[in-house]
Design a protein around this motif. Sequence first.
Motif, PDB file in Angstrom:
ATOM      1  N   GLU A 114      64.898  89.289  85.660  1.00 19.10           N
ATOM      2  CA  GLU A 114      64.753  90.105  84.377  1.00 19.10           C
ATOM      3  C   GLU A 114      62.770  89.495  83.743  1.00 19.10           C
ATOM      4  O   GLU A 114      62.891  88.726  83.695  1.00 19.10           O
ATOM      5  CB  GLU A 114      65.766  89.915  83.857  1.00 19.10           C
ATOM      6  N   PHE A 115      62.913  91.307  83.272  1.00 21.81           N
ATOM      7  CA  PHE A 115      61.896  91.217  83.674  1.00 21.81           C
ATOM      8  C   PHE A 115      60.912  91.892  82.164  1.00 21.81           C
ATOM      9  O   PHE A 115      61.559  93.103  83.039  1.00 21.81           O
ATOM     10  CB  PHE A 115      60.171  90.537  83.920  1.00 21.81           C
ATOM     11  N   THR A 116      60.091  92.134  81.606  1.00 20.89           N
ATOM     12  CA  THR A 116      59.633  93.065  80.878  1.00 20.89           C
ATOM     13  C   THR A 116      58.329  94.383  81.348  1.00 20.89           C
ATOM     14  O   THR A 116      57.698  93.024  82.081  1.00 20.89           O
ATOM     15  CB  THR A 116      59.001  93.211  79.879  1.00 20.89           C
ATOM     16  N   GLN A 161      60.493  98.553  78.089  1.00 16.83           N
ATOM     17  CA  GLN A 161      61.643  97.832  78.664  1.00 16.83           C
ATOM     18  C   GLN A 161      61.904  96.275  79.378  1.00 16.83           C
ATOM     19  O   GLN A 161      61.270  96.387  80.352  1.00 16.83           O
ATOM     20  CB  GLN A 161      62.615  98.981  79.488  1.00 16.83           C
ATOM     21  N   LYS A 162      63.295  96.285  79.400  1.00  9.80           N
ATOM     22  CA  LYS A 162      63.530  95.051  80.559  1.00  9.80           C
ATOM     23  C   LYS A 162      64.005  95.826  81.685  1.00  9.80           C
ATOM     24  O   LYS A 162      64.396  96.665  81.752  1.00  9.80           O
ATOM     25  CB  LYS A 162      64.538  94.242  80.156  1.00  9.80           C
ATOM     26  N   SER A 179      56.065  90.551  80.986  1.00  7.73           N
ATOM     27  CA  SER A 179      56.675  88.996  81.388  1.00  7.73           C
ATOM     28  C   SER A 179      55.765  88.195  82.475  1.00  7.73           C
ATOM     29  O   SER A 179      55.458  87.296  82.447  1.00  7.73           O
ATOM     30  CB  SER A 179      58.024  88.986  82.163  1.00  7.73           C
ATOM     31  N   TRP A 230      65.919  94.867  85.971  1.00 11.56           N
ATOM     32  CA  TRP A 230      66.182  93.796  86.615  1.00 11.56           C
ATOM     33  C   TRP A 230      65.828  94.583  88.241  1.00 11.56           C
ATOM     34  O   TRP A 230      66.415  94.945  88.607  1.00 11.56           O
ATOM     35  CB  TRP A 230      67.699  93.608  86.227  1.00 11.56           C
ATOM     36  N   ARG A 266      67.724  86.399  77.547  1.00 10.12           N
ATOM     37  CA  ARG A 266      68.001  86.934  78.465  1.00 10.12           C
ATOM     38  C   ARG A 266      69.827  87.935  78.420  1.00 10.12           C
ATOM     39  O   ARG A 266      70.659  87.871  77.464  1.00 10.12           O
ATOM     40  CB  ARG A 266      68.282  85.985  79.828  1.00 10.12           C
ATOM     41  N   GLN A 283      68.275  92.933  70.539  1.00 12.04           N
ATOM     42  CA  GLN A 283      68.634  93.499  72.155  1.00 12.04           C
ATOM     43  C   GLN A 283      69.555  94.881  71.952  1.00 12.04           C
ATOM     44  O   GLN A 283      70.236  95.048  71.577  1.00 12.04           O
ATOM     45  CB  GLN A 283      68.610  92.348  72.464  1.00 12.04           C
TER      46      GLN A 283
END
Lengths: 446, 446
Positions: free
Chosen positions: B129-131, B114-115, B332, B117, A42, A114
Amino acid sequence: MARTSLSGFPEWLPDGRVIEQYVLDALRRVFELHGFCGIETRAVETLEQLEAKGETSKEVYVLDRLQALKTAQGRHPGKERRMGLHFDLTVPFARYVVENANELDFPFKRYQIQKVWRGERPQEGRFREFTQADIDVVGNGELPFHFEVDLPLVMAEALNSLPIPPVRVLVNNRKVVQGACECLGVDDVDAALRGLDKLDKIGAEGVAGELAASGIGAAQARALLEMARIRSGSSSEVRSRVAGLGLSGPLLEEGMGELCALLDAAGSRMPGAVVADLRIARGLDYYTGSVYESEVEGHEDLGSICSGGRYDSLASDSKRSYPGVGLSIGVSRLVSRMISAPLVRATRPVPTAVVVAVASEEERERSEAVARALRARGIPTDVAPSAAKFGKQIKFADKRAIPFVWFPGSDGADTVKDIRSGEQVEADPATWAPPAQDLAPGVVPV
Amino acid sequence: MARTSLSGFPEWLPDGRVIEQYVLDALRRVFELHGFCGIETRAVETLEQLEAKGETSKEVYVLDRLQALKTAQGRHPGKERRMGLHFDLTVPFARYVVENANELDFPFKRYQIQKVWRGERPQEGRFREFTQADIDVVGNGELPFHFEVDLPLVMAEALNSLPIPPVRVLVNNRKVVQGACECLGVDDVDAALRGLDKLDKIGAEGVAGELAASGIGAAQARALLEMARIRSGSSSEVRSRVAGLGLSGPLLEEGMGELCALLDAAGSRMPGAVVADLRIARGLDYYTGSVYESEVEGHEDLGSICSGGRYDSLASDSKRSYPGVGLSIGVSRLVSRMISAPLVRATRPVPTAVVVAVASEEERERSEAVARALRARGIPTDVAPSAAKFGKQIKFADKRAIPFVWFPGSDGADTVKDIRSGEQVEADPATWAPPAQDLAPGVVPV
């Protein structure tokens, strides 16, 4: 680089991203060839975890939920654990290893690519968001020395697989510096390391001043600075020059043994890739053995784009410790130089190899069918956005450096045109393919 | 999933990451086959930019530099522009397009993985947090309707290339809902959309209550809810059922024309992939045409893992607007379900296809030479970490499901053993290769 509306937060235009993606794919490929598995952690860690590395805590971005701030009159509400963005991938990896130790097989080799963030002051012109590519191996309780040879060679192979000038890995060993301090009677080894680490920035006289300020005597400082001038790829030369300093002791011997073993193995596996450079200290206090930096030939001003070392107790809990060795590439800094120098260019900014022309909007489905057949065989294909005059459709391809335009034939006999040469031939979407070098955008030296 | 020490911030163990990486690679491949170029935007936007999307501002994480906070007694120092982490990839992309409009070629097709938030409350059990994996196309001033057909089909192709049950894209058109409101004399279209958007969560009666509370009459609400029940992949059925509501007007007609054109084109290009579902409203106010959601067969409880729509003025500056259409996959959430159901498993958690055994530490270099020869031909190879008994070295491979162990022969005649079958054959590192399906870790349905 794209226009940067926030300084320190780089963004690439599509052709720059082709270069970055090429670099990331090349690194990943080498890491996987060597058996490293890819993980991600994370982006956030608890502030507690981040502040444990005191040295870098000044650069941390802390997070607050906007709504929570609003109800707490602009202050962090005390009841939530405070989190910050990670500033490297080593600290999060150490936490991941400890948390998941029962699920992992040791020695555990991982790569991790990352973004990281550092709250640099805007005026310093440094990246505040950038990509790192790390490899590390950690053992459960112990980790054989040979990994201190293996890992810098993986990085040398990865970096030298890129279309950039030769990259050398520069190595030293903490035990050599600590051993020398021991021989010299220097008690404050950390001060010696901190001073030597600034050699590039402030020069020998500056370092001498810093060492003096830390209570290290002039003769001791002279010896340390003399040792720091030793640089050679030959273990026998390194050994004889260190011997010339007239120092000896068990820790120094142990360090020299490791350093020379590393040079010898590297010299046989990948000649010229690894050079001993005894000025290398590395600022971080967790290193305990080999330490690594690197330089790109002709781009020494860029500084070290790949650094790391051996650590014994970075990852540990109350029961066990997981010694490791790892290196980290500063991908954004490297890519930024590749683009700005420029060292390379992308052959095109889009993946597309072929644009299928559209004769009229009524016939769009026919062009889509051609595209479908080409894509089914792995050929990146776009369909013209509008049924404009063919000249305009060719210009659509030309502007993007897309090499081929496909014309569905009114009698079923399709043709494909190489718009670079002008050559146009009959073609069947079920069998035609572009030359291999035209299939995907390339990255070529300039 | 790995142990999560911070709720809402998922991390995968190596075998989970193999699955995630497989999904990301598969999506990227389809996006590139369709000519989308990959870009990334910085993780942060100014708070001003983020708050312009009022609806989601409640979920923003804002950043502060730790040192700045310390000197400003815990409050954000007023002189720095406040930044927050992006909560999606659409808003940053719109900003990127406007900032770089002069450098981009339109229509501009990009994918972005991309991630993101969102500052969800910890107790809600949602990812913080996820993609996301997005595709969008934007035009300069105008964008042909056919992209509203093309983009959901790219997503349908991408999702259906994964080893998961069939994914259907569900479509509606804002003009149909707005047109119906117009015909019904409902002035507050936003309230109607907001109400209908909750149909899945609170049911028809709940929505009727919400609509009534917004001043929408009972008969009007009934008509809207009746329309929301229409679901079909056939344009003629959709047309006749909407006609059955007895509504007509120019905007409704225009929307129905687009919706039916989309269904017809999708039905011919990819039968069954796209279904009209008139309950789809989408909460975001910037959509102006087609809107999309999706469902995974048998996993409808997962909600929409891929959503989006057509927008006309999301990206615009004082001079120009860049209308676009795009969809976003919640990677995610999908990967989490693939792992937890489980829908798939990774054939191994490491890239390694072969482990080269080490007879003694003195002979390590010989094993390294074998590994080098195999890697040079693209075979991911590891060397045993220690010269333990061969049984232990085989166990090293077995624990990681690595299929082959290589034994350098004392007489130069090497052998390689398939540890699944026990078959052991003589082999030359310059020519031997594993079967194609063993070369890289696979992801297979369970």
